[in-house]
Design an enzyme around this catalytic site. Structure first.
Site, short mmCIF file in Angstrom:
data_model
loop_
_atom_site.label_atom_id
_atom_site.label_comp_id
_atom_site.label_asym_id
_atom_site.label_seq_id
_atom_site.Cartn_x
_atom_site.Cartn_y
_atom_site.Cartn_z
N THR A 148 0.87 -1.18 0.00
CA THR A 148 0.00 0.00 0.00
C THR A 148 0.90 1.22 0.00
O THR A 148 2.07 1.14 0.40
CB THR A 148 -0.95 0.05 1.22
OG1 THR A 148 -0.17 0.06 2.41
CG2 THR A 148 -1.91 -1.11 1.22
N SER A 149 0.36 2.34 -0.44
CA SER A 149 1.16 3.55 -0.56
C SER A 149 1.37 4.28 0.75
O SER A 149 2.38 4.95 0.94
CB SER A 149 0.50 4.51 -1.55
OG SER A 149 0.43 3.90 -2.82
#
Length: 184
Positions: free
Chosen positions: A8-9
């Site tokens: 995930t970012s």
């Protein structure tokens, strides 16, 4: 062996990381590397997963955008996997590169994904220009500049710029900018 990779970012995307982890476990991944970093950030988890893979293994990701940042990057990953005789599967696309059709579809979809991202960035830039023209866009708050008094105090106490950056949670480059702006 099935090897999973999840990303995930941001740290706030815990649910997204958990969902990826569950999907990878459900498909039968025996090892899963995961990380929370932007697509352009350093991706040690991906590097470790690629290093771990052995001939006959398959790298499994839930979505294409979790794996590669561009068509070029995707090509580099696929090339590295092919050199090791390792397959790639992308769950949400039902894609498997162990056959010619899968490889073709991966390249086509990778190009479409990059095009989509570039179009989104263009729209974002246009929106910012419009907001600036209308006086609605202020930009990101200059975090390091707000910390200038603290930076100067720490410098006067003899701390190094690197130590100041670490203590304040800002980049070393930001510390240099604060000191440079004080000199002009």
């Amino acid at each position: 062996m099935l090897i999973g990779y999840a990303r995930t970012s941001t740290l706030e995307q815990i649910a997204g990381l958990e969902a990826q982890r569950e999907s990878l476990r459900a498909i039968g991944c025996e090892r899963i590397w995961e990380e929370q970093t932007s697509s352009v950030g350093r991706r040690t988890g991906l590097s470790e997963a690629l290093e771990y893979l052995r001939e006959g293994d398959a790298l499994i990701v839930t979505k294409l955008d979790r794996l590669a940042r561009s068509v070029r990057h995707l090509g580099e990953i696929v090339e590295a996997l092919e050199a090791k005789n390792v397959g790639l599967r992308i769950l949400d696309l039902g894609l498997d590169t162990s056959n010619a059709t899968g490889k073709l579809m991966l390249n086509v979809l990778g190009s479409v994904a990059q095009f989509e991202r570039e179009m989104m960035l263009e729209r974002q830039k246009e929106g910012i220009v419009k907001a600036k023209r209308e006086g609605k866009y202020k930009g990101r708050a200059p975090t390091a500049q707000r910390m200038a008094p603290e930076v100067h105090r720490m410098l006067s106490e003899g701390m190094t710029k690197r130590a100041i950056a670490k203590a304040l949670g800002i980049s070393e480059r930001s510390v240099y900018r604060v000191t440079k702006s004080a000199q002009t």
